[in-house]
Design a protein around this motif. Structure first.
Motif, short mmCIF file in Angstrom:
data_model
loop_
_atom_site.label_atom_id
_atom_site.label_comp_id
_atom_site.label_asym_id
_atom_site.label_seq_id
_atom_site.Cartn_x
_atom_site.Cartn_y
_atom_site.Cartn_z
N HIS A 59 38.84 26.74 -13.90
CA HIS A 59 38.78 28.09 -13.78
C HIS A 59 40.00 28.71 -12.86
N GLU B 261 36.39 20.62 -13.88
CA GLU B 261 36.67 21.63 -12.44
C GLU B 261 36.64 20.73 -11.47
N PHE C 123 23.77 24.42 -30.51
CA PHE C 123 22.42 24.10 -29.76
C PHE C 123 21.04 25.11 -30.24
N ASP C 124 20.37 24.44 -30.10
CA ASP C 124 18.65 25.08 -30.08
C ASP C 124 18.75 26.06 -29.16
N ARG D 215 36.50 31.11 -20.77
CA ARG D 215 35.43 32.08 -20.05
C ARG D 215 34.27 31.16 -19.84
N SER D 216 33.52 31.62 -18.84
CA SER D 216 32.30 31.00 -18.84
C SER D 216 31.45 30.83 -20.03
N GLY D 217 30.85 29.78 -20.19
CA GLY D 217 29.80 29.71 -21.33
C GLY D 217 30.47 29.49 -22.59
N GLY D 218 32.20 29.46 -22.76
CA GLY D 218 32.77 29.27 -23.73
C GLY D 218 32.86 27.93 -24.54
N GLY D 219 32.27 26.92 -23.92
CA GLY D 219 32.01 25.59 -24.33
C GLY D 219 32.90 24.34 -24.01
N LYS D 220 33.43 24.82 -22.83
CA LYS D 220 34.42 23.63 -22.07
C LYS D 220 33.71 22.31 -21.77
N THR D 221 32.45 22.32 -21.15
CA THR D 221 32.03 21.41 -20.82
C THR D 221 31.26 20.66 -21.98
N THR D 222 30.74 21.65 -22.85
CA THR D 222 30.19 20.96 -24.10
C THR D 222 31.13 20.08 -24.92
N MET E 252 22.53 28.23 -31.83
CA MET E 252 23.98 29.02 -31.48
C MET E 252 25.09 28.04 -31.47
N VAL F 198 28.35 26.64 -30.66
CA VAL F 198 29.20 26.66 -29.42
C VAL F 198 30.67 26.27 -29.61
N1 LIG Z 1 21.69 21.55 -23.95
C1 LIG Z 1 21.96 22.80 -24.26
N2 LIG Z 1 21.01 23.50 -24.99
C2 LIG Z 1 21.11 24.72 -25.38
N3 LIG Z 1 22.51 25.14 -25.11
C3 LIG Z 1 23.21 24.84 -24.32
C4 LIG Z 1 23.19 23.40 -23.84
N4 LIG Z 1 24.23 23.06 -23.33
C5 LIG Z 1 25.11 24.09 -23.28
N5 LIG Z 1 24.61 25.33 -23.87
C6 LIG Z 1 25.14 26.45 -24.01
O1 LIG Z 1 26.44 26.26 -24.65
C7 LIG Z 1 27.20 27.28 -24.21
C8 LIG Z 1 28.56 26.76 -23.62
O2 LIG Z 1 28.05 25.95 -22.30
P1 LIG Z 1 29.40 25.21 -21.55
O3 LIG Z 1 28.61 24.53 -20.39
O4 LIG Z 1 29.98 24.09 -22.41
O5 LIG Z 1 30.30 26.45 -21.13
P2 LIG Z 1 31.48 26.21 -20.06
O6 LIG Z 1 32.72 27.05 -20.85
O7 LIG Z 1 31.47 24.97 -19.73
O8 LIG Z 1 31.01 27.23 -19.04
P3 LIG Z 1 31.47 27.46 -17.37
O9 LIG Z 1 32.90 27.74 -17.32
O10 LIG Z 1 30.37 28.47 -17.13
O11 LIG Z 1 31.16 25.96 -16.76
C9 LIG Z 1 26.53 28.18 -23.23
O12 LIG Z 1 26.10 29.44 -23.63
C10 LIG Z 1 25.45 27.18 -22.78
O13 LIG Z 1 24.16 28.00 -22.66
#
Ligand SMILES: Nc1ncnc2c1ncn2[C@@H]1O[C@H](COP(=O)(O)OP(=O)(O)OP(=O)(O)O)[C@@H](O)[C@H]1O
Length: 229
Positions: A199, A166, A11-12, A40-47, A19, A21
């Motif tokens: 989680h 989740e 992602f930008d 972990r939170s921010g690890g990219g699961k939702t992405t 960065m 992901v």
């Molecule tokens: N559209 C976006 N633009 C920039 N960065 C993004 C975007 N979407 C997600 N990110 C970044 O990608 C990383 C992964 O986010 P993601 O939501 O996939 O994590 P996660 O594992 O689902 O977290 P959580 O458990 O807290 O829900 C984070 O650092 C987030 O800031």
């Protein structure tokens, strides 16, 4: 059913640069298999779920669901793929507030088949134990009931793959087990593959297959290595 190879997504960053992901060499789920991802939170699961749902496009690699290669689809193609193949249960339910429970379930199938199969919608509401709530709007339902409507909606178009992000996070503790049982049992009965993010170790431990995203995603390992060198 799901086959991911060489998937990369970055992602930008607000301050410039990108960065990474996701960098997933390989990940697969068999037809009707049930898999859980923790991490972990921010690890990219939702992405990752968004990429599999075609809501976010990959930068590189291959994402196949059945015989469909997502990375080759246009936006309209991804819409059709979602309607035909995919169910999605969100943390925040995402029900339409102006529509009843039954209408919300029927709306889930309208894009897929072009018609509203009221018999199937009623059958699903019955399955999630809400036959007597079909004319209630979301605000008239408990949060656990709302998530059960969302599960019925996600399964309404007979998907091959259900993504659940989740699904118990915003549900009261008393309803959490019911939501998990419903997702597991319905996917099993309808032979739907399941990828569930949670989680909660209490939830994760109920499944045979549980992986930490960090073990399949090398994006952050690479970033750490690069910053240290
Ligand atoms: N559209 C976006 N633009 C920039 N960065 C993004 C975007 N979407 C997600 N990110 C970044 O990608 C990383 C992964 O986010 P993601 O939501 O996939 O994590 P996660 O594992 O689902 O977290 P959580 O458990 O807290 O829900 C984070 O650092 C987030 O800031």
């Amino acid at each position: 059913m799901l086959n991911i190879n060489g998937l990369k997504k970055s992602f930008d960053q607000p301050g410039g640069g990108r960065m990474p992901v996701l960098d997933i060499p390989h990940y697969a789920i068999a037809a009707a298999e049930q898999a859980v991802l923790i991490g972990r939170s921010g690890g990219g699961k939702t992405t990752l779920l968004h990429v599999i749902a075609g809501l976010t496009t990959a930068d590189a690699g291959s994402v196949r669901v059945g015989d469909i290669e997502l990375t080759e689809l246009s936006e309209a193609g991804r819409d059709r793929y979602r309607a035909a193949m995919l169910g999605y249960v969100f943390q925040t339910f995402n029900l339409l507030p102006g529509f009843t429970a039954l209408e919300n379930v029927r709306l889930g199938m309208s894009f897929a088949s072009g018609r509203h199969d009221i018999g199937r919608a009623r059958e699903l509401l019955n399955r999630v134990g809400l036959s007597d709530r079909e004319n209630h709007r979301p605000a008239q339902l408990s949060v656990g009931q709302q998530q059960r409507v969302a599960i019925a909606r996600a399964l309404s178009s007979k998907p091959k793959l259900l993504l659940a992000d989740e699904p118990t996070a915003n549900v009261d503790p008393a309803s959490q087990q019911q939501v998990i049982d419903l997702i597991r049992q319905t996917c099993q009965d309808e032979e739907v593959a399941l990828l569930l993010v949670t989680h909660s170790m209490e939830v994760a431990n109920q499944f045979d297959r549980v992986e930490n995203l960090a073990d399949i995603n090398v994006a952050f390992a690479a970033a750490t290595g690069a910053s240290q060198s």
